[in-house]
Motif scaffolding. Structure first.
Motif, PDB file in Angstrom:
ATOM      1  N   ASP A   3       4.040 -10.682 -42.081  1.00  0.00           N
ATOM      2  CA  ASP A   3       3.520  -9.490 -41.081  1.00  0.00           C
ATOM      3  C   ASP A   3       2.950  -8.584 -41.715  1.00  0.00           C
ATOM      4  N   GLN A  41       5.196  -7.339 -47.284  1.00  0.00           N
ATOM      5  CA  GLN A  41       5.309  -8.835 -46.940  1.00  0.00           C
ATOM      6  C   GLN A  41       3.715  -9.184 -47.284  1.00  0.00           C
ATOM      7  N   ARG A  99       2.095 -14.509 -38.635  1.00  0.00           N
ATOM      8  CA  ARG A  99       3.348 -14.088 -38.434  1.00  0.00           C
ATOM      9  C   ARG A  99       4.350 -14.535 -37.579  1.00  0.00           C
ATOM     10  N   ARG A 127       3.987 -17.261 -44.014  1.00  0.00           N
ATOM     11  CA  ARG A 127       4.232 -16.095 -43.141  1.00  0.00           C
ATOM     12  C   ARG A 127       4.116 -14.736 -43.750  1.00  0.00           C
TER      13      ARG A 127
END
Length: 261
Positions: free
Chosen positions: A69, A75, A43, A67
């Motif tokens: 989250d 995501q 994250r 990346r």
């Protein structure tokens, strides 16, 4: 990388959420050492994630830092889509992303609840969902609980509840995923030598004893092994559950607590 005597995951692709530091980074390194290509989800620790990927690639592993989250299911979906685009398959999920929380009942806010459960519980559920959708028979899902799920600790209710929910998820998902030949288990780490333990470890002591002993000395009298675990020792449990050696184990939580009492 951790030295291992076999390559139980050769040809497999593993996604490790929370893989940039602490236990997650140790898990990514161990799965790579076992032969897996590894996607390192992170994250905020971008540099650490990319440094780890570079280290693993230098050793011949196919590693990629991405990346995501996990508190945001969109995501998480994008993470798995990118993993599939790069490697064409997903065989293992090691869900290591998590947040700690201490707070007395009267101080817990709805925002605290939403944040802790969004990462520790909802995040792991939807990571498992996204991973399972892309797995075939033989897939392995390993979530992360905590010894806190089964032990009473002062002012730790919110965190403990988020982890207890993970153990219930693992137990119940084993039934439906088992029909597809996918196993799902969890690891419940105890005190481990990470930056998170350094920051929050004192909170596990009785309020009247906090600050009287550093965490390592406190564990000398509250653990059968009398010490913190090293992240690599906890990672070995994830590697076992991700391997064919755990083919007949599902719906269970593996406590790695050094005999904490």
């Amino acid at each position: 990388m951790t030295a291992v005597s076999c390559a139980r995951l050769r040809g497999k692709v593993a996604v490790v959420t929370g893989g940039s530091r602490g236990i997650g980074a140790a898990v990514a390194s161990r799965l790579a050492a076992e032969g897996a290509a590894v996607v390192i989800g992170y994250r905020g620790n971008e540099q650490a994630a990319h440094d780890l990927a570079a280290t693993l690639n230098a050793d011949g592993t196919r590693a990629l830092a991405l990346r995501a989250d996990v508190a945001d299911p969109d995501q998480t979906e994008a993470l798995f889509e990118q993993a599939m685009a790069r490697f064409g398959r997903i065989d293992v999920l090691a869900s290591c992303a998590g947040v700690e929380h201490f707070g007395a009942l009267e101080n817990i806010t709805p925002a605290d609840f939403d944040h802790v459960f969004a990462v520790n519980t909802r995040g792991q559920l939807f990571a498992a969902q996204r991973a399972a959708a892309r797995m075939s028979a033989g897939g392995k899902i390993v979530l992360t609980s905590s010894i806190s799920a089964t032990r009473a600790v002062f002012e730790h209710t919110l965190y403990a509840a988020s982890k207890a929910a993970v153990e219930a998820m693992v137990l119940n998902l084993s039934a439906e995923l088992g029909r597809r030949g996918i196993t799902i288990n969890a690891v419940a780490p105890g005190g481990t030598a990470t930056d998170m333990a350094a920051e929050h470890g004192a909170g596990y002591q009785h309020p009247q004893l906090r600050g009287t002993l550093p965490l390592p000395q406190w564990l000398e009298v509250h653990g059968a092994l009398g010490r913190l675990a090293q992240p690599q020792e906890i990672a070995a449990g994830y590697a076992f559950l991700a391997s064919g050696d755990a083919a007949y184990l599902t719906g269970r939580t593996l406590p790695l607590d050094g005999g904490y009492f």
